[in-house]
Design a protein around this motif. Sequence first.
Motif, PDB file in Angstrom:
ATOM      1  N   LYS A   1     -22.103  -1.128  19.540  1.00  0.00           N
ATOM      2  CA  LYS A   1     -20.817  -1.299  19.735  1.00  0.00           C
ATOM      3  C   LYS A   1     -20.405  -2.727  20.318  1.00  0.00           C
ATOM      4  CE  LYS A   1     -20.318   1.645  23.535  1.00  0.00           C
ATOM      5  NZ  LYS A   1     -19.480   2.987  24.068  1.00  0.00           N
ATOM      6  N   TRP A   2     -21.081  -3.082  21.565  1.00  0.00           N
ATOM      7  CA  TRP A   2     -20.902  -4.255  22.356  1.00  0.00           C
ATOM      8  C   TRP A   2     -21.083  -5.435  21.703  1.00  0.00           C
ATOM      9  CZ3 TRP A   2     -17.768  -3.250  26.013  1.00  0.00           C
ATOM     10  CH2 TRP A   2     -17.475  -1.894  26.633  1.00  0.00           C
ATOM     11  N   LEU A   3     -22.120  -5.587  20.829  1.00  0.00           N
ATOM     12  CA  LEU A   3     -22.323  -6.538  19.859  1.00  0.00           C
ATOM     13  C   LEU A   3     -21.225  -6.784  18.881  1.00  0.00           C
ATOM     14  CD1 LEU A   3     -26.232  -6.071  19.123  1.00  0.00           C
ATOM     15  CD2 LEU A   3     -24.994  -7.607  20.897  1.00  0.00           C
ATOM     16  N   TYR A   4     -20.687  -5.728  18.233  1.00  0.00           N
ATOM     17  CA  TYR A   4     -19.658  -5.640  17.384  1.00  0.00           C
ATOM     18  C   TYR A   4     -18.094  -6.197  18.053  1.00  0.00           C
ATOM     19  CZ  TYR A   4     -22.225  -3.419  13.541  1.00  0.00           C
ATOM     20  OH  TYR A   4     -23.125  -3.496  12.627  1.00  0.00           O
ATOM     21  N   LEU A   5     -18.268  -6.076  19.508  1.00  0.00           N
ATOM     22  CA  LEU A   5     -16.918  -6.351  20.221  1.00  0.00           C
ATOM     23  C   LEU A   5     -17.032  -7.843  20.208  1.00  0.00           C
ATOM     24  CD1 LEU A   5     -14.535  -5.229  21.759  1.00  0.00           C
ATOM     25  CD2 LEU A   5     -15.986  -5.284  23.604  1.00  0.00           C
TER      26      LEU A   5
ATOM     27  N   GLY B   1     -14.661 -14.384  16.822  1.00  0.00           N
ATOM     28  CA  GLY B   1     -14.768 -15.219  15.807  1.00  0.00           C
ATOM     29  C   GLY B   1     -14.238 -14.743  14.455  1.00  0.00           C
ATOM     30  N   ILE B   2     -14.162 -13.292  14.361  1.00  0.00           N
ATOM     31  CA  ILE B   2     -13.422 -13.075  13.109  1.00  0.00           C
ATOM     32  C   ILE B   2     -12.125 -13.369  13.063  1.00  0.00           C
ATOM     33  CG2 ILE B   2     -12.864 -10.862  11.844  1.00  0.00           C
ATOM     34  CD1 ILE B   2     -15.564  -9.716  12.782  1.00  0.00           C
ATOM     35  N   SER B   3     -11.537 -13.101  14.264  1.00  0.00           N
ATOM     36  CA  SER B   3      -9.897 -13.203  14.369  1.00  0.00           C
ATOM     37  C   SER B   3      -9.742 -14.859  14.112  1.00  0.00           C
ATOM     38  CB  SER B   3      -9.439 -12.962  15.911  1.00  0.00           C
ATOM     39  OG  SER B   3      -9.766 -11.730  16.351  1.00  0.00           O
TER      40      SER B   3
ATOM     41  N   ILE C   1      -7.191 -15.937  11.354  1.00  0.00           N
ATOM     42  CA  ILE C   1      -5.905 -16.552  11.557  1.00  0.00           C
ATOM     43  C   ILE C   1      -5.902 -18.131  11.150  1.00  0.00           C
ATOM     44  CG2 ILE C   1      -4.729 -17.454  13.341  1.00  0.00           C
ATOM     45  CD1 ILE C   1      -5.513 -15.050  15.064  1.00  0.00           C
ATOM     46  N   PHE C   2      -7.044 -18.909  11.435  1.00  0.00           N
ATOM     47  CA  PHE C   2      -6.736 -20.261  11.024  1.00  0.00           C
ATOM     48  C   PHE C   2      -7.615 -20.437   9.621  1.00  0.00           C
ATOM     49  CE2 PHE C   2      -6.833 -19.908  15.775  1.00  0.00           C
ATOM     50  CZ  PHE C   2      -5.607 -20.734  15.866  1.00  0.00           C
ATOM     51  N   LYS C   3      -8.070 -19.749   9.173  1.00  0.00           N
ATOM     52  CA  LYS C   3      -8.959 -20.047   7.736  1.00  0.00           C
ATOM     53  C   LYS C   3      -8.429 -19.383   6.620  1.00  0.00           C
ATOM     54  CE  LYS C   3     -11.671 -22.863   9.726  1.00  0.00           C
ATOM     55  NZ  LYS C   3     -11.844 -24.243   9.425  1.00  0.00           N
ATOM     56  N   TYR C   4      -8.301 -17.907   6.733  1.00  0.00           N
ATOM     57  CA  TYR C   4      -8.064 -17.292   5.473  1.00  0.00           C
ATOM     58  C   TYR C   4      -6.300 -17.128   5.244  1.00  0.00           C
ATOM     59  CZ  TYR C   4     -12.711 -15.508   5.060  1.00  0.00           C
ATOM     60  OH  TYR C   4     -14.152 -15.717   4.886  1.00  0.00           O
ATOM     61  N   ILE C   5      -5.620 -16.784   6.426  1.00  0.00           N
ATOM     62  CA  ILE C   5      -4.276 -16.803   6.399  1.00  0.00           C
ATOM     63  C   ILE C   5      -3.599 -18.203   5.754  1.00  0.00           C
ATOM     64  CG2 ILE C   5      -2.014 -16.561   7.579  1.00  0.00           C
ATOM     65  CD1 ILE C   5      -3.282 -14.297   9.281  1.00  0.00           C
ATOM     66  N   PRO C   6      -4.057 -19.219   6.179  1.00  0.00           N
ATOM     67  CA  PRO C   6      -3.543 -20.430   5.711  1.00  0.00           C
ATOM     68  C   PRO C   6      -3.809 -20.799   4.039  1.00  0.00           C
ATOM     69  CG  PRO C   6      -4.534 -20.960   7.799  1.00  0.00           C
ATOM     70  CD  PRO C   6      -4.884 -19.457   7.324  1.00  0.00           C
ATOM     71  N   MET C   7      -4.741 -19.905   3.546  1.00  0.00           N
ATOM     72  CA  MET C   7      -5.150 -20.135   2.298  1.00  0.00           C
ATOM     73  C   MET C   7      -4.003 -19.752   1.389  1.00  0.00           C
ATOM     74  SD  MET C   7      -9.111 -18.617   2.078  1.00  0.00           S
ATOM     75  CE  MET C   7      -9.074 -18.789   0.137  1.00  0.00           C
TER      76      MET C   7
END
Length: 320
Positions: free
Chosen positions: A32-36, A41-43, A47-53
Amino acid sequence: MRQEETVDVLQASGHPRTMKIGSSFSHFAKNKWLYLFLIPGISYLIIFKYIPMFGIVIAFKDFSIVRGIWDSSWVGLENFQYLFQSSNFYKVLRNSLLLSFYQILFGFPAPILLALMLNEIRNLIFKRVSQTILYLPHFISWVVLAGMVINFLSPSTGPVNYMIKEMGYDPVSFLLKPEYFRTILVSAEVWKSAGWGTIIYLAAMTGIDPTLYESAKMDGATRMQQVRYITLPGIATTITVLLVLQMGHILDNGFEQVFLLYNPSTYDVADVFETYTYRIGLIDGRMAFAAAVGLFKAVVGLVMVLLANRIARFFGKQLW
């Protein structure tokens, strides 16, 4: 039958689906801590790569800042038709491809060669000092570096022209000559980025089994033979991955370095998609056309990544 009873029956019978779900939850709970740590990075990507698409639709509209993206009228492929019919398009495409080709031809092997040479240094103090000196240009901004290049090649005060005048020749305005622009730009790019690129290759070399070198020495292999048959095959995967990723930026030449060094006398050889989009999109206010250019670059980059990956997988075993 209720859902709880169904799950109990599946668990009792060892159903693969239930076992897979259970193992997934246990794996997630264990790590769980690794996924945390993945959340920032996912955020960033979302926010900056997928939403602007969603802004891609601007390329298919007659975009107006007043009306906004969704209320602007649709024009279909009109922006792309204008792009492909423009007389400047093929000139910009040629310049972008040539600069990228030169950067791959001279810039891509440079950090590999530097990493191989650094890896052969046995004096640790000299090795660390050399690495630090090679890394430093990466931290110089293109604004500062462009000023250094301009001063270095100045026809009046530059050291290059000083040497030329000392040899009895007339000074040369290098930055005003189209035939010198690509050489200057690519040389500055290689000098700035080659040292930083060695980090990845040196890290890959640390993963090579040292016993391979010891066995090669016992068999009488020279340093060059060890590099050829052990070091290069050991970092072949890293080289392939980085080459595939760089092919995805085949039309990305960088805005700052070109914009800071080019001038009207070198437009014919220096104008690339970044500077072309800047003039059309920001100065002329044609945002939709600039978005069409950006979408064209993205599609070409995707095709080049897929093609390079396929070629690398096909020829990988034969090359290494």
